[in-house]
Write an enzyme that holds these catalytic residues in place. Structure first.
Site, PDB file in Angstrom:
ATOM      1  CE1 TYR A   1       4.437  11.553  10.571  1.00 12.76           C
ATOM      2  CE2 TYR A   1       6.582  12.444  10.650  1.00 12.76           C
ATOM      3  CZ  TYR A   1       5.613  11.288  10.291  1.00 12.76           C
ATOM      4  OH  TYR A   1       6.025  10.094   9.351  1.00 12.76           O
TER       5      TYR A   1
ATOM      6  CB  THR B   1      -1.035   0.156   1.255  1.00  8.05           C
ATOM      7  OG1 THR B   1      -0.071  -0.132   2.554  1.00  8.05           O
ATOM      8  CG2 THR B   1      -1.937  -0.919   1.370  1.00  8.05           C
TER       9      THR B   1
HETATM   10  P1  NAD Z   1       0.857   2.548   4.523  1.00  2.00           P
HETATM   11  O1  NAD Z   1       0.226   2.202   5.528  1.00  2.00           O
HETATM   12  O2  NAD Z   1       0.177   2.659   3.278  1.00  2.00           O
HETATM   13  O3  NAD Z   1       1.967   1.154   4.221  1.00  2.00           O
HETATM   14  C1  NAD Z   1       2.623   0.386   5.108  1.00  2.00           C
HETATM   15  C2  NAD Z   1       3.126  -0.826   4.369  1.00  2.00           C
HETATM   16  O4  NAD Z   1       4.039  -1.395   5.533  1.00  2.00           O
HETATM   17  C3  NAD Z   1       2.202  -1.825   3.820  1.00  2.00           C
HETATM   18  O5  NAD Z   1       2.887  -2.586   2.734  1.00  2.00           O
HETATM   19  C4  NAD Z   1       2.055  -2.950   5.234  1.00  2.00           C
HETATM   20  O6  NAD Z   1       1.633  -4.035   4.799  1.00  2.00           O
HETATM   21  C5  NAD Z   1       3.494  -2.902   5.490  1.00  2.00           C
HETATM   22  N1  NAD Z   1       3.782  -3.546   6.851  1.00  2.00           N
HETATM   23  C6  NAD Z   1       3.304  -2.994   7.923  1.00  2.00           C
HETATM   24  N2  NAD Z   1       3.761  -3.786   8.904  1.00  2.00           N
HETATM   25  C7  NAD Z   1       4.430  -4.692   8.467  1.00  2.00           C
HETATM   26  C8  NAD Z   1       5.061  -5.768   8.980  1.00  2.00           C
HETATM   27  N3  NAD Z   1       5.186  -6.112  10.401  1.00  2.00           N
HETATM   28  N4  NAD Z   1       5.696  -6.569   8.082  1.00  2.00           N
HETATM   29  C9  NAD Z   1       5.650  -6.607   6.568  1.00  2.00           C
HETATM   30  N5  NAD Z   1       4.922  -5.435   6.213  1.00  2.00           N
HETATM   31  C10 NAD Z   1       4.349  -4.484   7.185  1.00  2.00           C
HETATM   32  O7  NAD Z   1       2.119   3.597   4.726  1.00  2.00           O
HETATM   33  P2  NAD Z   1       2.651   4.667   4.101  1.00  2.00           P
HETATM   34  O8  NAD Z   1       2.202   6.068   4.450  1.00  2.00           O
HETATM   35  O9  NAD Z   1       2.766   4.436   2.543  1.00  2.00           O
HETATM   36  O10 NAD Z   1       4.254   4.941   4.804  1.00  2.00           O
HETATM   37  C11 NAD Z   1       5.348   4.141   4.257  1.00  2.00           C
HETATM   38  C12 NAD Z   1       6.589   4.854   4.933  1.00  2.00           C
HETATM   39  O11 NAD Z   1       6.449   6.130   4.368  1.00  2.00           O
HETATM   40  C13 NAD Z   1       6.505   5.170   6.319  1.00  2.00           C
HETATM   41  O12 NAD Z   1       7.723   4.986   6.775  1.00  2.00           O
HETATM   42  C14 NAD Z   1       5.995   6.514   6.755  1.00  2.00           C
HETATM   43  O13 NAD Z   1       6.432   6.943   7.588  1.00  2.00           O
HETATM   44  C15 NAD Z   1       6.430   7.334   5.191  1.00  2.00           C
HETATM   45  N6  NAD Z   1       5.827   8.544   4.849  1.00  2.00           N
HETATM   46  C16 NAD Z   1       4.444   8.678   4.673  1.00  2.00           C
HETATM   47  C17 NAD Z   1       3.959  10.015   4.676  1.00  2.00           C
HETATM   48  C18 NAD Z   1       2.464  10.067   4.254  1.00  2.00           C
HETATM   49  O14 NAD Z   1       1.899  10.949   4.231  1.00  2.00           O
HETATM   50  N7  NAD Z   1       1.627   8.833   4.016  1.00  2.00           N
HETATM   51  C19 NAD Z   1       4.661  10.935   4.163  1.00  2.00           C
HETATM   52  C20 NAD Z   1       6.185  10.880   4.136  1.00  2.00           C
HETATM   53  C21 NAD Z   1       6.674   9.590   4.476  1.00  2.00           C
END
Ligand code: NAD
Length: 394
Positions: A235, A51
């Protein structure tokens, strides 16, 4: 069964298989329509591939550069009575699309924090790819079990040092009210770093290095968010920010590990957008709704796939990467433009329940939130019977 969204608080507890497949197709089409780049990855491991940003990374690598991808994630399979999680359907759809396009794709559904998942991934790399030249670390998880001690740690989203009161939009009731969050204890701060900091990224890179599956010049990247004044208290300068600071420390340590293969580790700062993780963070839904309004008006709005296209082009695979003073790729440059932040800050105090749809893009926020789970596609008949069970190879 008829699959309609079941939203509880800030999560949607079901997902639509065809809607998720439509999301994947949209992202693939976006990436395929971009100009071809000269350089890119060949064999890629994406940790957190189902995701949000990790999924967009996988799609970019595969459909933008023809890379072979191994994806790891933690997702719920379906039963006859209950749909799978969105990431499960996304991954099935990704694998189907990759297979149709003649692209290698393999997936592992397991706990990335465990030694077992690391060994499974290493075995799959040895079996099919030989080595990997890009490792994307894109996990977002509320808890982590330490693979050595078996102890489980939970992260918290709290300010540090003092309580924080701010306007918050409850996306369930659409009520806007002040919300006070008490500061985290030292233990909660340490636990959040344990879950969302760089330790597991380091463990992954050490395990891959020791197994000899890192290609000469291998790159690895982990994602972070920094934001600006409005979001700092919850944050950037809060528990999650502390954990994210730890990624910078980890990047340095990983660079040492990678020196034997001439590789490099960087943190990439990405923009705020709607994902399953960000919708759970207090203040964020309102901030993102205002940000979307401002950036859409400016014509600079981006989603996960647009951000990832830029990260590959302007960060990972260019001679002149957009780096800051601590060697982080900065893809949040448009969000943080002073004129954008000034506009967001000017709107913030004026938002009320009455003018929410006028002053902010909550409509867009909510549509994108539902879309994460495969809902809201004009091409899909949500009144039609749909089977929750799909064929998966993982
Ligand atoms: P998301 O929730 O969409 O995706 C998380 C992913 O991690 C998924 O594929 C899920 O299956 C996987 N996951 C979670 N726990 C797991 C485990 N124990 N084992 C294997 N897989 C696992 O999150 P996102 O928003 O895409 O975040 C991804 C990264 O990007 C994070 O580090 C987040 O901090 C960073 N980020 C997010 C944003 C935002 O606004 N969403 C902005 C900047 C950075």
């Amino acid at each position: 069964m008829i699959i309609k969204p079941k939203v509880r608080g800030f999560i949607c507890t079901n997902a639509h298989p065809e809607g998720c497949a439509a999301n994947i197709q949209e992202q693939i089409e976006y990436i395929k329509a971009q100009p071809k780049a000269d350089k890119g990855p060949v064999n890629v491991l994406v940790i957190g591939a189902s995701t949000g940003y990790g999924l967009a990374s996988r799609i970019t690598a595969a459909f933008g550069y023809g890379a072979r991808t191994l994806g790891l994630f933690f997702e719920k399979p379906p039963t006859e009575k209950r749909t799978a999680s969105a990431g499960y359907y996304n991954s099935v759809a990704f694998e189907n699309a990759a297979s149709e396009a003649g692209l290698y794709a393999r997936s592992i559904n397991g706990d990335a924090f465990s030694h077992e998942a690391k060994q499974q991934a290493i075995a799959a790399i040895k079996e099919d790819l030989g080595k990997v030249d890009l490792v994307v670390y894109s996990l977002a998880s509320p808890r982590r079990t330490d693979p050595d001690t078996g102890e489980t740690y939970s992260s918290v989203l709290k300010p540090i040092g003092q309580s924080y009161t701010a306007k918050n939009l409850n996306t369930d009731t659409l009520k806007i009210a002040d919300m006070t969050i008490e500061p985290a204890s030292d233990e909660e701060i340490a636990n959040t770093v344990k879950v969302m900091g760089g330790e597991d990224w380091e463990l992954w890179m050490s395990a891959l290095s020791e197994a000899g599956v890192l290609e000469q010049g291998c790159k690895t990247v982990a994602y972070t968010y920094i934001g600006d004044k409005l979001t700092w208290p919850i944050y950037g300068k809060a528990t999650i920010g502390k954990a994210k600071e730890d990624l910078d420390r980890a990047a340095k340590a990983i660079n040492e590990t990678l020196s034997s293969v001439g590789g490099e580790a960087n943190v990439a700062v990405l923009k705020a957008l709607v994902t399953q993780s960000s919708s759970a963070i207090p203040i964020m839904p309102l901030y993102i709704s205002i940000l979307y309004k401002v950036m859409k008006e400016e014509g600079t709005h981006e989603g996960c796939i647009e951000q990832l296209d830029r990260l590959f082009r302007e960060g990972l695979y260019t001679e002149t990467p957009r780096l800051d003073e601590v060697q982080r790729f900065r893809m949040d440059n448009l969000e943080l433009l002073p004129e954008i932040q000034d506009k967001v800050e000017a709107i913030w105090p004026n938002v009320t329940e009455e003018n929410l749809y006028e002053l902010t893009d909550y409509k867009g926020y909510n549509a994108e939130f539902l879309k994460l789970f495969g809902f809201g596609h004009a091409s899909i008949d949500y009144d039609a019977d749909a089977s929750p069970v799909v064929d998966a190879k993982f």
